[in-house]
Design a protein around this motif. Structure first.
Motif, PDB file in Angstrom:
ATOM      1  N   THR A  14       0.756  -1.103   0.209  1.00  0.00           N
ATOM      2  CA  THR A  14       0.288   0.268  -0.071  1.00  0.00           C
ATOM      3  C   THR A  14       0.521   1.529  -0.120  1.00  0.00           C
ATOM      4  O   THR A  14       0.357   1.943  -0.806  1.00  0.00           O
ATOM      5  CB  THR A  14      -0.664  -0.022   1.436  1.00  0.00           C
ATOM      6  N   VAL A  15       1.966   1.091   0.672  1.00  0.00           N
ATOM      7  CA  VAL A  15       2.915   2.321   1.105  1.00  0.00           C
ATOM      8  C   VAL A  15       3.699   3.068  -0.800  1.00  0.00           C
ATOM      9  O   VAL A  15       3.749   3.760  -1.197  1.00  0.00           O
ATOM     10  CB  VAL A  15       4.178   1.837   1.814  1.00  0.00           C
ATOM     11  N   ALA A  16       4.356   0.929  -1.326  1.00  0.00           N
ATOM     12  CA  ALA A  16       4.872   1.751  -2.142  1.00  0.00           C
ATOM     13  C   ALA A  16       3.993   1.948  -3.421  1.00  0.00           C
ATOM     14  O   ALA A  16       4.043   2.594  -4.867  1.00  0.00           O
ATOM     15  CB  ALA A  16       5.316   0.381  -2.435  1.00  0.00           C
ATOM     16  N   PHE A  17       1.973   1.985  -3.903  1.00  0.00           N
ATOM     17  CA  PHE A  17       1.147   2.464  -4.562  1.00  0.00           C
ATOM     18  C   PHE A  17       1.656   3.831  -4.913  1.00  0.00           C
ATOM     19  O   PHE A  17       1.612   4.557  -4.022  1.00  0.00           O
ATOM     20  CB  PHE A  17       0.138   2.039  -4.296  1.00  0.00           C
ATOM     21  N   ARG A  18       1.298   3.853  -5.949  1.00  0.00           N
ATOM     22  CA  ARG A  18       1.586   4.967  -6.453  1.00  0.00           C
ATOM     23  C   ARG A  18       3.085   5.980  -5.896  1.00  0.00           C
ATOM     24  O   ARG A  18       3.400   7.171  -6.037  1.00  0.00           O
ATOM     25  CB  ARG A  18       0.662   5.828  -6.466  1.00  0.00           C
ATOM     26  N   ALA A  19       4.121   5.272  -5.582  1.00  0.00           N
ATOM     27  CA  ALA A  19       5.138   5.934  -4.880  1.00  0.00           C
ATOM     28  C   ALA A  19       5.996   6.325  -6.172  1.00  0.00           C
ATOM     29  O   ALA A  19       6.468   7.592  -5.457  1.00  0.00           O
ATOM     30  CB  ALA A  19       5.793   4.792  -4.175  1.00  0.00           C
ATOM     31  N   SER A  20       5.769   5.858  -7.128  1.00  0.00           N
ATOM     32  CA  SER A  20       6.803   7.133  -8.202  1.00  0.00           C
ATOM     33  C   SER A  20       6.084   8.027  -8.599  1.00  0.00           C
ATOM     34  O   SER A  20       6.911   9.073  -9.405  1.00  0.00           O
ATOM     35  CB  SER A  20       6.491   5.776  -9.586  1.00  0.00           C
ATOM     36  N   ALA A  21       5.242   9.040  -8.196  1.00  0.00           N
ATOM     37  CA  ALA A  21       4.741  10.395  -8.128  1.00  0.00           C
ATOM     38  C   ALA A  21       5.073  10.594  -7.260  1.00  0.00           C
ATOM     39  O   ALA A  21       5.165  11.119  -6.006  1.00  0.00           O
ATOM     40  CB  ALA A  21       2.760  10.215  -7.299  1.00  0.00           C
ATOM     41  N   GLY A  22       6.270  12.552  -7.733  1.00  0.00           N
ATOM     42  CA  GLY A  22       6.544  12.380  -7.017  1.00  0.00           C
ATOM     43  C   GLY A  22       6.827  13.849  -6.244  1.00  0.00           C
ATOM     44  O   GLY A  22       5.405  14.685  -6.382  1.00  0.00           O
ATOM     45  N   PHE A  23       7.249  14.372  -5.687  1.00  0.00           N
ATOM     46  CA  PHE A  23       7.201  15.887  -4.776  1.00  0.00           C
ATOM     47  C   PHE A  23       6.208  16.997  -5.848  1.00  0.00           C
ATOM     48  O   PHE A  23       7.703  17.234  -7.127  1.00  0.00           O
ATOM     49  CB  PHE A  23       8.723  16.022  -4.003  1.00  0.00           C
ATOM     50  N   PRO A  24       6.306  17.710  -5.919  1.00  0.00           N
ATOM     51  CA  PRO A  24       6.259  19.238  -6.680  1.00  0.00           C
ATOM     52  C   PRO A  24       7.188  19.980  -7.214  1.00  0.00           C
ATOM     53  O   PRO A  24       8.327  19.928  -6.369  1.00  0.00           O
ATOM     54  CB  PRO A  24       5.490  19.921  -5.604  1.00  0.00           C
ATOM     55  N   SER A  25       7.381  20.498  -8.619  1.00  0.00           N
ATOM     56  CA  SER A  25       8.130  21.002  -8.670  1.00  0.00           C
ATOM     57  C   SER A  25       8.588  22.551  -7.769  1.00  0.00           C
ATOM     58  O   SER A  25       8.012  23.352  -7.061  1.00  0.00           O
ATOM     59  CB  SER A  25       8.203  21.885 -10.571  1.00  0.00           C
TER      60      SER A  25
END
Lengths: 319, 208
Positions: A14-25
């Motif tokens: 669950t933690v890893a789900f969509r973890a590749s979404a980055g922080f905003p610029s």
């Protein structure tokens, strides 16, 4: 045991789900911060009962409608920022502990926006001290601003020493040319300036075509330092040509990739970056320009790449 | 909290103020509120973006801080020095208005394998490769998340993605800690089942 492992696995997935979404610029965050500050300033100065000026849906994205259009138009325009020495400091230095209502207006102006990217701020003042990775600038109105740096901060200074010119260093030399020799007025240490076709012109004393010449008759050459001595050195150009250069006590040494320790206390210093809390600036660029001279930064938008490009171009400039 | 004597900037340079101190100060000096934004906006944006995509995150984060700014005078510093539960609670209310959109996107991902949230965002080639490798699991997970009740999903993701403690989630959502535990347990049971493990047999194993 298996239960614990499986349960941990389920939570980890669950933690890893969509973890590749980055922080905003940084630009996205800076835009939102700008709107928050606008609301704060409006709150400070607005009449009782009037709504805050922070527009809904304007936080991190360009506002809708005409304002959005204006923002985009401003971003598209190539804005040339001239950051001068003492003169600029007067315009930028307003804020801090100024009493009364003047304090609010002053706080808004201590860090002024860079044309071409409103979220990018600039400040100019005298370098008072360097404390590790931060430094303190005192503006012409006597206010102190703390400038913080990171590994990414670019630092440049014109107050280098002739002894900084050593064999093998990339260099750009500007000065009058005669009989194939340049009497160096400015020696830029670091990556040379990018080619500028508009500046190509016949040069003096056999320094023809492959070199650039200013309207004042100065010649500019770029290459690598060889045979450095107390009185001069030789520039080895990329095609192998060797250009003798003489130096004197009047020669200014500009270090394009300096360290904080190479900055000169007491010299006019310019910092460009993002505003932080409590009158701080997180710097992307720190520069000590020529005394009485100016530093040019041409920004064309708030994207990280365009800002970096502008900084690189400014640091590589000949003057 | 009494104001330190002398220049507040000098005082803050020695020890960074906590969130509650920033909020208190911002009542007198609205600009100071920007420090709270600097501290939390990036993480909050990422949390919302993981749920709803970057476009919605822009608006929700902006509205969260606008709402917080307007309510800053009512913040109770004795309740929490860390403002994250407060901010995530405000964000949760705003996210709640997008529930249908969130569920629709999760279902679309489960059905098609193309995540409408991540396709909005710039990711590296490595990220993309990793997602392809885990595609089956991810789709199962998306399907399970879509079936959760909004309150259960909120608790699960606040803990898993925002890294809030049970007590902080309780404060954020204004519910007892016991309710947080029961919602989390319910959510995890569903997730576990969706990932192919029978929770009953797990229970039996654990009794040995």
């Amino acid at each position: 045991m298996n239960t614990a492992m499986n349960q941990a696995d389920e939570m980890e997935r669950t933690v890893a789900f969509r973890a590749s979404a980055g922080f905003p610029s940084q630009a996205r965050l800076a835009a939102g911060r700008e709107h928050l500050l606008a609301a704060a300033m409006a709150e400070q100065g607005r009449a009782e009962g009037a709504p805050p000026a922070w527009p809904r849906h304007a936080g991190l994205r360009a506002p809708a409608g005409s304002r959005r259009h204006a923002v985009l138009a401003a971003s598209a325009a190539a804005a040339l920022v001239l950051l001068g020495g003492a003169g600029y400091g007067a315009a930028a230095a307003l804020t801090g502990h100024a009493p009364g209502t003047a304090g609010t207006a002053a706080k808004a102006a201590v860090l002024t926006s860079v044309s071409g990217c409103a979220t990018l701020k600039q400040v100019s003042g005298t370098l008072e001290q360097v404390n590790g990775s931060s430094l303190v600038l005192k503006t012409s109105s006597g206010q102190s601003v703390t400038v913080t740096t990171s590994a990414a901060t670019r630092v440049a200074t014109v107050v280098g020493q002739l002894s900084d010119i050593t064999d093998g260093a990339p260099v750009t030399v500007t000065g009058p040319g005669s009989d194939g020799t340049i009497a160096a007025q400015v020696v830029g240490l670091g990556n040379p300036a990018p080619p500028n076709p508009q500046k190509n012109a016949p040069a003096n004393g056999g320094l023809v075509q492959t070199h650039t010449q200013t309207a004042q008759g100065d010649v500019t050459v770029s290459g690598t330092v060889s045979d450095a001595s107390a009185t001069g050195f030789t520039v080895i150009e990329s095609d192998g040509a060797q250009i003798p250069v003489t130096t004197s006590s009047d020669t200014l040494v500009k270090i394009r990739q300096a360290s904080l320790s190479e900055l000169q206390t007491g010299a006019t210093t310019i910092a460009v970056g993002y505003a932080g809390p409590d009158r701080t600036l997180s710097a992307m660029l720190i520069a000590q320009p020529l005394p009485g001279g100016r530093f040019m930064l041409s920004v064309q938008g708030c994207s990280s790449s365009s800002i970096q490009h502008a900084i690189t171009a400014a640091l590589a400039a000949d003057d | 909290m009494p104001e330190p004597s002398g220049c507040p900037e000098q005082a803050s340079a020695m020890a960074p103020p906590d969130d509650a101190a920033i909020i208190e100060r911002s009542v007198r000096d609205p600009e100071a509120f920007a420090a709270l934004y600097d501290r939390h906006a990036a993480a909050l944006h990422r949390y919302v973006a993981r749920r709803l995509g970057e476009g919605a995150a822009d608006d929700i984060v902006a509205d969260t801080f606008l709402t917080a700014f307007r309510k800053r005078a009512r913040y109770d510093p004795s309740a929490a020095r860390d403002a994250r539960p407060w901010l995530y609670g405000i964000a949760a209310n705003l996210i709640g208005k997008h529930t249908r959109s969130e569920v629709r996107m999760l279902r679309a991902y489960a059905r098609t394998g193309a995540d409408p949230v991540l396709t909005q965002q710039e990711t590296t080639a490595d990220d993309a490769f990793g997602r392809i490798e885990d595609a089956a699991d991810q789709r199962d997970l998306a399907r399970a998340l879509a079936t959760l009740a909004q309150g259960d999903r909120e608790v699960l993701l606040m803990i898993a993605w925002a890294d809030l403690s049970y007590a902080e989630v309780a404060a954020a959502l204004g519910i007892p800690v016991g309710t947080v535990r029961s919602r989390l347990n319910r959510a995890r049971t569903r997730i576990r089942a969706a990932l192919g493990t029978n929770p009953t047999s797990l229970h039996e194993v654990s009794l040995r």
